[in-house]
Enzyme design. Structure first.
Site, mmCIF file in Angstrom:
data_model
loop_
_atom_site.group_PDB
_atom_site.id
_atom_site.type_symbol
_atom_site.label_atom_id
_atom_site.label_comp_id
_atom_site.label_asym_id
_atom_site.label_seq_id
_atom_site.Cartn_x
_atom_site.Cartn_y
_atom_site.Cartn_z
ATOM 1 N N ASN A 136 -8.000 -0.534 8.721
ATOM 2 C CA ASN A 136 -8.300 -0.322 7.300
ATOM 3 C C ASN A 136 -7.423 -1.280 6.498
ATOM 4 O O ASN A 136 -6.223 -1.056 6.364
ATOM 5 C CB ASN A 136 -8.010 1.143 6.941
ATOM 6 C CG ASN A 136 -8.178 1.415 5.459
ATOM 7 O OD1 ASN A 136 -8.660 0.564 4.698
ATOM 8 N ND2 ASN A 136 -7.783 2.606 5.031
ATOM 9 N N LYS B 53 -7.413 -1.847 3.424
ATOM 10 C CA LYS B 53 -7.104 -1.341 2.074
ATOM 11 C C LYS B 53 -7.281 -2.476 1.054
ATOM 12 O O LYS B 53 -8.178 -3.307 1.211
ATOM 13 C CB LYS B 53 -5.701 -0.720 2.047
ATOM 14 C CG LYS B 53 -5.551 0.357 3.135
ATOM 15 C CD LYS B 53 -4.320 1.200 3.010
ATOM 16 C CE LYS B 53 -4.292 2.233 4.135
ATOM 17 N NZ LYS B 53 -3.155 3.142 4.056
ATOM 18 N N HIS C 38 -10.884 9.126 2.523
ATOM 19 C CA HIS C 38 -9.533 8.647 2.820
ATOM 20 C C HIS C 38 -8.546 9.277 1.829
ATOM 21 O O HIS C 38 -8.883 9.474 0.663
ATOM 22 C CB HIS C 38 -9.460 7.118 2.739
ATOM 23 C CG HIS C 38 -8.169 6.592 3.269
ATOM 24 N ND1 HIS C 38 -7.029 6.575 2.504
ATOM 25 C CD2 HIS C 38 -7.819 6.120 4.485
ATOM 26 C CE1 HIS C 38 -6.031 6.098 3.242
ATOM 27 N NE2 HIS C 38 -6.491 5.809 4.441
ATOM 28 N N GLU D 92 -6.176 8.159 0.180
ATOM 29 C CA GLU D 92 -5.921 7.405 -1.056
ATOM 30 C C GLU D 92 -7.082 7.559 -2.038
ATOM 31 O O GLU D 92 -6.878 7.551 -3.262
ATOM 32 C CB GLU D 92 -5.644 5.935 -0.720
ATOM 33 C CG GLU D 92 -4.256 5.785 -0.098
ATOM 34 C CD GLU D 92 -4.146 4.735 0.983
ATOM 35 O OE1 GLU D 92 -4.963 3.804 1.020
ATOM 36 O OE2 GLU D 92 -3.220 4.857 1.813
ATOM 37 N N GLU E 113 -5.391 11.962 9.441
ATOM 38 C CA GLU E 113 -4.319 11.132 8.883
ATOM 39 C C GLU E 113 -3.398 12.013 8.036
ATOM 40 O O GLU E 113 -3.699 12.275 6.861
ATOM 41 C CB GLU E 113 -4.911 10.022 8.007
ATOM 42 C CG GLU E 113 -5.835 9.089 8.750
ATOM 43 C CD GLU E 113 -5.978 7.738 8.040
ATOM 44 O OE1 GLU E 113 -5.547 6.741 8.626
ATOM 45 O OE2 GLU E 113 -6.475 7.705 6.910
ATOM 46 N N GLY F 277 1.689 4.856 5.642
ATOM 47 C CA GLY F 277 2.441 3.818 4.944
ATOM 48 C C GLY F 277 3.917 4.126 4.788
ATOM 49 O O GLY F 277 4.616 3.470 4.020
ATOM 50 N N SER G 84 0.954 5.125 10.074
ATOM 51 C CA SER G 84 2.055 4.316 10.629
ATOM 52 C C SER G 84 1.893 4.020 12.120
ATOM 53 O O SER G 84 2.872 4.014 12.868
ATOM 54 C CB SER G 84 3.407 4.974 10.344
ATOM 55 O OG SER G 84 3.628 5.054 8.941
#
Ligand code: 13P
Length: 255
Positions: free
Chosen positions: A10, A12, A96, A98, A168, A174, A214
């Site tokens: 991904n 992003k 996702h 985010e 996730e 991150g 991560s």
């Protein structure tokens, strides 16, 4: 029943068009011609067609990072499932964390997006996962159950043959804080049991569940070793072809 490993990158909101093309070429080159499971790249929308073109004829497929649930119309800035399909992309991330936290996608919006993806023939990667406070107050399973329940409400197993689920944990995205293999396995096993109850044992045994948060070349092997972890959804480390290829190679051999 052995499940084919599936690892996604991904990207992003990273890369420019030339960088995206170069990264796709490099990933293709690093992976070579041997089939190492299913490999998916999720570049930004404007680069979908170019990246799909660069990996055509390889074992790498392309997906979008999001979609809008409406088919067409006055929705400035939005991208429909049919638009994504027309670029040569075959997959799409839905829900996702985010999108949920930065752009306000609720469970109900995620459910609508999932239906729009399925209706257009896109293979969805449904992302779920708890926030740090939720893990700390012991509601991880309840959060994941709620996300799955709402997203999959009313859908039949037949419609979900290509569904991939990505677990996730938000606190691991991150942050460099990977869930331990045991922590991840515990939730993956829970999700598989949930799928068995909601659909069937056969459906649960077939459905692939990725871990994301991560992931690096150095921790992928331990995660892949877990019986219910079928692949990785990789953010930062997918921007380096070498590192991403190392993660793909950590996957179990393709049956
Ligand atoms: P990182 O690998 O950068 O933690 O991101 C994970 C992720 O969100 C993949 O979708």
């Amino acid at each position: 029943m052995a499940r084919t490993p599936v690892t996604g990158g991904n990207w992003k909101m990273h890369t420019t068009l030339p960088e995206a093309i170069a990264l796709a070429q490099e990933v293709r080159h690093r992976l070579g011609s041997q089939r190492l499971g299913d490999v998916l790249l999720f570049p930004p929308f404007p680069f979908l067609a170019a990246v799909a073109d660069k990996v055509a004829g390889s074992h790498v497929n392309v997906g979008a990072q999001d979609l809008h649930f409406e088919a067409k119309g006055a929705f400035t800035g939005a991208v429909s499932a049919a638009m994504i399909v027309s670029t040569g992309a075959t997959h799409v991330l839905v829900g996702h964390s985010e999108r949920r936290s930065v752009f306000g996608d609720t469970d109900e919006i995620v459910a609508k997006k999932l239906r729009a993806a399925l209706a257009a023939g896109l293979k969805p990667v449904l992302c779920v996962g708890e926030q740090l406070a939720e893990r700390q107050n012991g509601t991880t399973f309840a959060v994941v159950d709620r996300q799955l329940t709402v997203a999959l409400d009313g859908l039949l197993a037949d419609q979900l043959q290509h569904l991939i689920i990505a677990y996730e944990p938000v606190w691991a995205i991150g942050t460099g804080l990977t869930a331990s293999p045991e922590q991840a396995q515990e939730v993956h096993a829970h999700i598989r049991a949930w799928l068995a109850t909601r659909f069937s044992a056969a459906f649960a045994a077939n459905c692939r569940i990725q871990y994301g948060g991560s992931v690096k070349g150095s921790n992928a092997t331990g995660l892949f070793a877990q019986s219910d972890i079928d692949g990785m959804l990789v953010g930062g480390a997918s921007l380096t072809a070498d590192e991403f290829a190392a993660i793909v190679r950590a996957g179990r051999a393709v049956p």
